[in-house]
Design a protein around this motif. Structure first.
Motif, mmCIF file in Angstrom:
data_model
loop_
_atom_site.group_PDB
_atom_site.id
_atom_site.type_symbol
_atom_site.label_atom_id
_atom_site.label_comp_id
_atom_site.label_asym_id
_atom_site.label_seq_id
_atom_site.Cartn_x
_atom_site.Cartn_y
_atom_site.Cartn_z
ATOM 1 N N GLN A 287 0.807 -1.217 0.000
ATOM 2 C CA GLN A 287 0.000 0.000 0.000
ATOM 3 C C GLN A 287 0.842 1.270 0.000
ATOM 4 O O GLN A 287 0.297 2.367 0.058
ATOM 5 C CB GLN A 287 -0.933 0.011 1.210
ATOM 6 C CG GLN A 287 -1.989 -1.089 1.169
ATOM 7 C CD GLN A 287 -2.903 -1.050 2.370
ATOM 8 O OE1 GLN A 287 -2.460 -0.784 3.489
ATOM 9 N NE2 GLN A 287 -4.183 -1.310 2.165
ATOM 10 N N MET A 290 -0.166 4.939 -1.352
ATOM 11 C CA MET A 290 -1.620 5.068 -1.479
ATOM 12 C C MET A 290 -2.157 6.139 -0.529
ATOM 13 O O MET A 290 -1.622 6.358 0.560
ATOM 14 C CB MET A 290 -2.286 3.725 -1.175
ATOM 15 C CG MET A 290 -3.751 3.666 -1.522
ATOM 16 S SD MET A 290 -4.433 1.999 -1.302
ATOM 17 C CE MET A 290 -6.074 2.242 -1.984
ATOM 18 N N THR A 312 -5.954 8.182 -4.893
ATOM 19 C CA THR A 312 -4.542 8.001 -5.256
ATOM 20 C C THR A 312 -4.309 8.316 -6.731
ATOM 21 O O THR A 312 -3.267 8.873 -7.104
ATOM 22 C CB THR A 312 -4.102 6.561 -4.926
ATOM 23 O OG1 THR A 312 -4.387 6.279 -3.551
ATOM 24 C CG2 THR A 312 -2.609 6.373 -5.165
ATOM 25 N N TRP A 345 2.767 3.520 -6.808
ATOM 26 C CA TRP A 345 1.783 2.548 -6.318
ATOM 27 C C TRP A 345 0.994 1.965 -7.484
ATOM 28 O O TRP A 345 0.744 0.754 -7.528
ATOM 29 C CB TRP A 345 0.838 3.231 -5.333
ATOM 30 C CG TRP A 345 -0.319 2.369 -4.941
ATOM 31 C CD1 TRP A 345 -0.347 1.416 -3.962
ATOM 32 C CD2 TRP A 345 -1.617 2.338 -5.569
ATOM 33 N NE1 TRP A 345 -1.572 0.793 -3.937
ATOM 34 C CE2 TRP A 345 -2.381 1.342 -4.910
ATOM 35 C CE3 TRP A 345 -2.194 3.063 -6.609
ATOM 36 C CZ2 TRP A 345 -3.685 1.053 -5.256
ATOM 37 C CZ3 TRP A 345 -3.510 2.775 -6.972
ATOM 38 C CH2 TRP A 345 -4.243 1.786 -6.289
ATOM 39 N N THR A 349 1.109 -1.913 -8.303
ATOM 40 C CA THR A 349 -0.116 -2.681 -8.111
ATOM 41 C C THR A 349 -0.526 -3.392 -9.382
ATOM 42 O O THR A 349 -0.979 -4.549 -9.356
ATOM 43 C CB THR A 349 -1.246 -1.751 -7.639
ATOM 44 O OG1 THR A 349 -0.828 -1.060 -6.458
ATOM 45 C CG2 THR A 349 -2.506 -2.541 -7.308
#
Length: 638
Positions: A287, A290, A312, A345, A349
């Motif tokens: 995370q 974020m 985000t 991020w 991700t």
């Protein structure tokens, strides 16, 4: 409802605060005063008018008849002006040609309950009062509150919660009483939006359409009423999501509203970005980077989404566009590390995949999430390049791959020409229903030179989406429904299944206009303006998606915030879209591409902020623009 956060006052149109439901004065979510009932000569005044005179105040007018004669005329007019800061001014006007001696009573009470407790029916009984200074005071385990009166009452009865005066009114004369409700330890309320340092410019609108000026005025007034300061950094301001239910920071709403409000200046955007950058997750986890946010219900077809994902992705997009509108290079550079963490991020991700799932992990790939992610990547890459930071090329490459895959994987073919899927399940199954979240596919953002960023849909798919959004299943005549009328589970009052959400309607208008689909944009625009007029130009965040008919009015949604940050900022976005203002302050240019069909006739906007200086533009009935004021050296493009 009167709002000047952290102050709030909720009343019925009768003017009397009876302690029923949500009625009362609030400060920081706690009810300071729940009951404030006026009696003149032993009678309750008869209400004749109630109206808001600003986002933070309301005026109530009532009459009292005290003469024994048979005539119908009132003797006294009682005017009450209620402010969100906890002040109520009661003015008695004599309407008779003789002196009057009037006993006046004000009955007060409170429970000092939290707004959430009141809304859920868990508020306790009224607290006992004590005489305090020139009024009354209440206390409980959570603190205390008091009401002071000016002039002081001639009698104060704590057991009954009563303040009494003997008022002498000369013929045609006036007397004034002022009540001030305060929490213990809280000084006079200083609302951020009412200060001379408000981050929002005072923009004015003129034009042929009668709704243009009041809509913009009310929108800015409501935005100012929702402004809050970061307690640890008082120079940084952001918008609360809405009153009365969400009077705190909701990251996705705050960023979306600040983005729509960029024509009012970049200070709100900068304050919002700095505030949220301090909340960004910094740990070495999945995370990291974020910005957290709560889950948001998505209706029966999809699981709840994560507003943190949206926030985000909005962060780098807002920073990039604020830089184009005139945020200084130094301020942008100071915020760039936080934007890089957001983009990091995103890339981490997604990994080796193509789509960003929400919520993580294991959630569906939603169409609006892909739109937010694609815009963040494209605008973020340009921002990184502008400051000679690495990573732009990788973001562009991923955005290109996402466009290619999305156009094939997210398109549902049917006999009507197809539609974008609402989501793609983890097993590859498409969720085909048509909803308003598809409008985010049109919101691509602005690049340098005022050019629209590329979108996830190709030209043919964009044309089909425009046709669908302008069709009767989606266009209610008041705005865009959250779910088409032909879809399973449609409910005109469903907050995700058929209600008109003002933010998404405004995004649709702006996106359709930018893509050249002016007929569909104009229809949605005129419908939303008609709804605004019905709501007194203070648009709620949503209302029922009932079909508009001759003589009808839009139906309020009982759970809608009003005012709401995104709904208020939508008024600014609508007018900016009509004028087609696309600035590039770093390059010293501004591009003007107005809606050529001029759906509202002539429109003029003054007091806008572009490149840190006042900017004024006028669009004629022929769709031609004329700049009336601009920063020195700013070059105009079309």
């Amino acid at each position: 409802m009167c709002v000047a956060l952290p102050g709030l006052a909720i009343s019925t149109d009768q003017g009397q605060l009876t302690g029923q439901g949500l009625e009362g004065f609030y400060r920081a979510g706690r009810r300071v005063l729940s009951r404030c009932q006026v009696r003149v000569a032993g009678r309750g005044p008869l209400a004749v008018q109630a109206r808001t005179t600003g986002a933070d105040r309301a005026r109530f007018v009532a009459t009292v008849r005290v003469s024994p004669g048979p005539g119908p005329d009132p003797d006294v007019v009682v005017e009450r002006t209620r402010h969100a800061d906890g002040t109520e001014r009661i003015t008695l006007h004599s309407a008779v040609p003789r002196p009057l001696r009037l006993p006046v009573e004000v009955a007060l009470g409170t429970d000092l309950a939290d707004l959430g407790e009141i809304a859920s029916g868990r508020a306790g009984p009224e607290l006992p009062a004590s005489v305090h200074d020139s009024g009354l005071r209440w206390s409980s385990a959570v603190g205390g509150a008091s009401v002071t009166a000016d002039p002081p009452p001639s009698e104060a009865l704590a057991s009954a919660g009563l303040l009494r005066w003997e008022i002498q009114l000369p013929p045609g004369g006036t007397a004034v009483l002022e009540l001030r409700a305060r929490l213990d330890g809280a000084g006079p309320l200083r609302a951020v939006g009412r200060a001379s340092t408000s981050p929002l410019a005072s923009v004015r609108a003129t034009g042929d359409h009668p709704a243009v000026q009041p809509l913009l005025h009310t929108s800015i007034d409501d935005l100012r009423s929702l402004l809050l300061r970061d307690p640890a950094h008082p120079t940084d301001t952001h918008l609360a999501a809405g009153a009365p239910w969400r009077c705190g920071l909701a990251p996705a709403d705050a960023l979306a509203a600040a983005r729509m409000a960029l024509p009012l200046g970049t200070r709100l955007a900068a304050g919002t970005l700095r505030t949220l950058a301090r909340t960004q997750h910094r740990g070495e986890t999945t995370q990291s980077g974020m910005i957290f946010g709560p889950r948001r219900d998505a209706g029966p077809h999809l699981p709840a989404g994560c507003t943190g994902t949206e926030a985000t992705l909005l962060f780098p997009a807002l920073l990039a566009e604020a830089f184009r509108w005139g945020l200084s290079r130094q301020e942008t550079e100071d915020l760039l590390p936080a934007a890089e963490r957001c983009l990091g991020w995103l890339r981490k991700t997604v990994g080796e995949g193509t789509y960003l799932c929400d919520p993580q992990p294991g959630g569906p790939a939603r169409c609006e999430t892909q739109a937010h992610a694609h815009r963040a990547a494209v605008l973020g890459a340009e921002l990184l390049d502008a400051f000679d930071r690495p990573g732009g090329a990788a973001l562009r490459q991923w955005a290109h791959e996402l466009r290619t895959a999305f156009r094939a994987d997210f398109w549902v073919e049917d006999r009507g020409g197809g539609r974008p899927a609402a989501a793609r399940a983890p097993d590859g199954r498409l969720v085909p229903h048509l909803g308003a979240t598809a409008v985010h596919l049109l919101d691509t953002g602005l690049l340098g030179g005022g050019e629209q960023a590329p979108g996830l849909l190709d030209r043919v798919q964009t044309e089909q989406l425009a046709r669908l959004l302008g069709g009767p299943a989606m266009d209610s005549g008041w705005g865009l429904r959250g779910l088409g009328t032909k879809e399973a589970g449609h409910n005109p009052f469903g907050h995700r299944t058929g209600a008109v959400r003002v933010h998404e309607t405004a995004v649709a208008v702006a996106g359709l206009a930018a893509a050249g689909y002016e007929k569909e944009a104009g229809s949605l625009l005129r419908g939303l303006l008609a709804a605004a007029e019905a709501f007194g130009y203070r648009l709620p965040e949503m209302f029922a998606g009932e079909q508009r008919a001759e003589g009808s009015a839009p139906l309020p949604h009982p759970a809608a915030c009003r005012p709401a940050a995104t709904a208020a900022a939508a008024g600014v976005l609508l007018l900016r879209a009509l004028a087609g203002i696309r600035p590039d302050a770093p390059a010293g240019t501004v591009t003007l591409r107005p809606v050529r069909s001029a759906p509202l006739g002539e429109i003029g906007l003054t007091g806008l902020k572009v490149a840190g200086a006042p900017f004024a533009v006028r669009v004629s009935r022929l769709g031609l623009t004329m700049v009336e004021e601009a920063a020195e050296g700013l070059q105009l493009r079309s």
